[in-house]
Structures are given as structure tokens and as C-alpha cells.
Scaffold this motif. Sequence first.
Motif, short mmCIF file in Angstrom:
data_model
loop_
_atom_site.label_atom_id
_atom_site.label_comp_id
_atom_site.label_asym_id
_atom_site.label_seq_id
_atom_site.Cartn_x
_atom_site.Cartn_y
_atom_site.Cartn_z
N LYS A 37 -34.98 85.22 -19.85
CA LYS A 37 -35.74 84.14 -19.20
C LYS A 37 -36.04 84.51 -17.75
O LYS A 37 -37.17 84.35 -17.27
CB LYS A 37 -34.93 82.83 -19.26
CG LYS A 37 -35.67 81.63 -18.72
CD LYS A 37 -36.89 81.31 -19.56
CE LYS A 37 -37.73 80.21 -18.96
NZ LYS A 37 -38.93 79.95 -19.78
N ASP A 42 -40.87 86.35 -23.51
CA ASP A 42 -41.36 85.38 -24.50
C ASP A 42 -40.47 85.37 -25.74
O ASP A 42 -40.24 84.33 -26.35
CB ASP A 42 -42.77 85.75 -24.99
CG ASP A 42 -43.80 85.70 -23.88
OD1 ASP A 42 -43.84 84.67 -23.16
OD2 ASP A 42 -44.56 86.67 -23.74
N LEU A 43 -40.04 86.56 -26.15
CA LEU A 43 -39.41 86.74 -27.45
C LEU A 43 -38.29 87.78 -27.33
O LEU A 43 -38.52 88.88 -26.84
CB LEU A 43 -40.50 87.22 -28.43
CG LEU A 43 -40.14 87.56 -29.86
CD1 LEU A 43 -39.43 86.42 -30.57
CD2 LEU A 43 -41.41 87.94 -30.64
N ALA A 86 -31.83 78.94 -26.64
CA ALA A 86 -33.17 79.53 -26.73
C ALA A 86 -34.23 78.43 -26.63
O ALA A 86 -35.24 78.58 -25.93
CB ALA A 86 -33.31 80.31 -28.03
N LYS A 87 -33.98 77.33 -27.32
CA LYS A 87 -34.94 76.20 -27.28
C LYS A 87 -35.03 75.64 -25.85
O LYS A 87 -36.13 75.38 -25.34
CB LYS A 87 -34.48 75.13 -28.26
CG LYS A 87 -35.42 73.95 -28.36
CD LYS A 87 -34.94 72.97 -29.41
CE LYS A 87 -35.83 71.73 -29.37
NZ LYS A 87 -35.37 70.71 -30.30
N GLY A 90 -37.03 77.84 -23.87
CA GLY A 90 -38.40 78.03 -24.38
C GLY A 90 -38.67 79.45 -24.84
O GLY A 90 -39.79 79.95 -24.75
N LEU A 91 -37.62 80.10 -25.37
CA LEU A 91 -37.75 81.49 -25.84
C LEU A 91 -37.73 81.55 -27.36
O LEU A 91 -36.96 80.83 -28.00
CB LEU A 91 -36.57 82.33 -25.34
CG LEU A 91 -36.48 82.62 -23.85
CD1 LEU A 91 -35.15 83.28 -23.53
CD2 LEU A 91 -37.63 83.51 -23.42
N GLY A 92 -38.51 82.45 -27.93
CA GLY A 92 -38.36 82.76 -29.34
C GLY A 92 -37.32 83.86 -29.50
O GLY A 92 -36.99 84.53 -28.52
N ASP A 113 -39.05 80.30 -33.52
CA ASP A 113 -40.08 80.02 -32.49
C ASP A 113 -39.46 79.40 -31.24
O ASP A 113 -38.25 79.16 -31.19
CB ASP A 113 -41.24 79.19 -33.07
CG ASP A 113 -40.87 77.72 -33.31
OD1 ASP A 113 -39.76 77.29 -32.91
OD2 ASP A 113 -41.69 77.00 -33.90
N ARG A 114 -40.29 79.12 -30.25
CA ARG A 114 -39.78 78.62 -28.96
C ARG A 114 -39.13 77.25 -29.07
O ARG A 114 -38.42 76.81 -28.17
CB ARG A 114 -40.92 78.54 -27.94
CG ARG A 114 -41.54 79.87 -27.56
CD ARG A 114 -42.73 79.59 -26.65
NE ARG A 114 -43.56 80.75 -26.40
CZ ARG A 114 -43.36 81.61 -25.41
NH1 ARG A 114 -42.34 81.46 -24.60
NH2 ARG A 114 -44.20 82.62 -25.22
N PHE A 160 -46.56 83.82 -31.84
CA PHE A 160 -46.54 84.35 -30.48
C PHE A 160 -47.89 84.98 -30.08
O PHE A 160 -47.94 85.96 -29.36
CB PHE A 160 -45.38 85.36 -30.31
CG PHE A 160 -44.04 84.72 -30.55
CD1 PHE A 160 -43.38 84.04 -29.54
CD2 PHE A 160 -43.46 84.74 -31.82
CE1 PHE A 160 -42.17 83.40 -29.77
CE2 PHE A 160 -42.24 84.11 -32.06
CZ PHE A 160 -41.60 83.44 -31.02
#
Length: 308
Positions: A37, A42-43, A86-87, A90-92, A113-114, A160
Motif C-alpha cells: 500500500k 494495486d495487486l 486487504a479490503k 483497497g488492495l487485490g 478483488d479490492r 484490474f
Amino acid sequence: MSERSIRIACAQLGPIHLADDRSAVVERMIALLREAKRSDGDLVVFPELALTTFFPRYFMKDQNEVDGFFETEMPNDATAPLFAEAKRLGLGFHLGYAELAPDGHFNTAILVDRGGRIIGKYRKIHLPGHSDHRPEAPFQHLEKRYFDVGNLGFPVWRAFGGIVGMCICNDRRWPETFRVMGLQGVEMVMLGYNTPEHNIYHDEPAHRRMFHHLLSLQAGAYQNGTWVVAAAKAGSEDGHVLIGGSAIVAPTGEIAARAQSAEDELVVYECGLDACSDFKRNVFNFDKHRRPEHYGRIVEQTGVIEPD
Ligand code: CDT
């Protein structure tokens, strides 16, 4: 022109010993999520069988003992904090684990997913090793004993902002893995691996294990015009050494970024998805150049048939 990209955080894990419990591992993974983060990821891509030691190295007679390495639901008590963090961030993420399902025992990877929702699942198809006990070997590789062959094929997903797919460890050595996803327009293949430094079948130096690992990723990427992201479980697990070399490979086949250690380590890279197009439109324009009428043996035959 659109600039589609995924900022990937490839999360290598250092060793996980037999005595380490899942919650300690999940804490390490959460630390990597937070670092991802801070790096604006993103992932996050975690390794194969990320929650435990690489247990196929041990011969176990008792199926209850084997099943202790498997997850019967996902998320569960041990992994719920990973999903929640992760949620929150906001990360996948991509996670490999041993899955005990009504239809079998699988070496599985999921894509989350996010919002913490599981949006993709893959079950390992190329299971290496043996199913019999080999006490003469320095360690076992019992994937053929403990896992069933994956039954979900090689699907890809729109996620994504691109088209993404998954495979697991030994799958990366087989060109068919990448080509089946390439034929679905894949732009990023994620995979985790546990690759012992020592080959129990024939002797070879450690540097060659690393070479074949990278060669497989780079060939798969270039020949299908796709990014490939590979996360290792690395280092010495109770004296059994796994190679590191987690890497992000570009559609050119070049290594864009690579881990330096055999410990927990995050490798971050902005993967521009439009970089796939030059290869998909030109040298590997499948529609124009493939000749499937000459590839029958690839699907009709498994082993080698030599001429008379
Ligand atoms: N986990 C895994 O698939 N490891 C294999 C070891 C091959 S030697 C039996 C790999 O391909 O890296």
C-alpha cells in the motif's frame, strides 16, 4: 490512447517452518500488504501453498495429518485478517493454498478483488514429483500423492483493468500452460512457486535451477505477449532450501524487476498492459500466423512416439 496498467507487488515469502502456525504467516503477509500500500500497489501476488511449509517434502501415512495442511473454506479463521486488511487497504491479492473441497484435494490459487471478494480460482494441473514413498531420497516431492489434478482448466478473467490468468509452480515449465491462456488474450499471468534448490531426480547445480525457472517465465511471457509475475517461497525451511528469484517479466521476455533475497521481500513494478499489444499484433498474431492443423499431436498424444 488509453494507458492501462497494474501496479504489481510481487510478495516473496521467506521460509515457513513446520512449527510455524498459519496466524504467524498471515501476520507476515499483512506486513507485506501494508508495504504494498505504501508503494501504491494495486495487486499483491503471494506464493504457492503460502500458508504452511512446503509439506509435500514429508511422507505422511495418516490422512488426517495430511489434511491438517489443507483449508476447507476460504476465507477461514486464520486468513480472515488477511482478507480484511486487504479490503481495508483497497488492495487485490493472489494467494496459493492447499484446498480440501468436496471434489478433491487441490493445490489452488485464488484471485481476490479490492473488495475482498474471490473472483477467480485455479487448481494446479501439472503436478510434479511422485506418489510413492522414497526413503532413499534426501526429501520427498509427494504432490502426486497429496493432490488431485486440477479440474478447472486455465481460465482467464477481466480484472484490474486487464485480462489476467493464473498457474502454479511446475505449470510454468510447460508451454501449453501459457499458450492456452495466450489464446484467451491474457495480459498478465500470476503464479507462485516452491522450487527446491536440490533436484532429487538428477544432480544439477543450484544456478541451473534458477536459470530454468527464469527461462520458463521469460519464454512464456514473450511467446504470448504477456506480463508474468512469479512469487517464490524461498530460503531454508527446516534445512530444505527453496530457490528465490521472484520476478516480474515483461511481454518482451525481459526481467523488469527481481527479488534480491531469500526472505520476505516485496518487488513492485508498474506493468503497462498496452505493452502486450505489439507482440499480440505482430510476431505473435495468433490469428494470422498459427497453424493448428499441424499441431494435432499436442492434444492427441501425451507421451513421445518415436518413428519406427
Ligand atoms: N512446487 C513445484 O511444483 N515444484 C517443482 C519442483 C520440480 S522437481 C520435482 C517445480 O517445478 O519447481
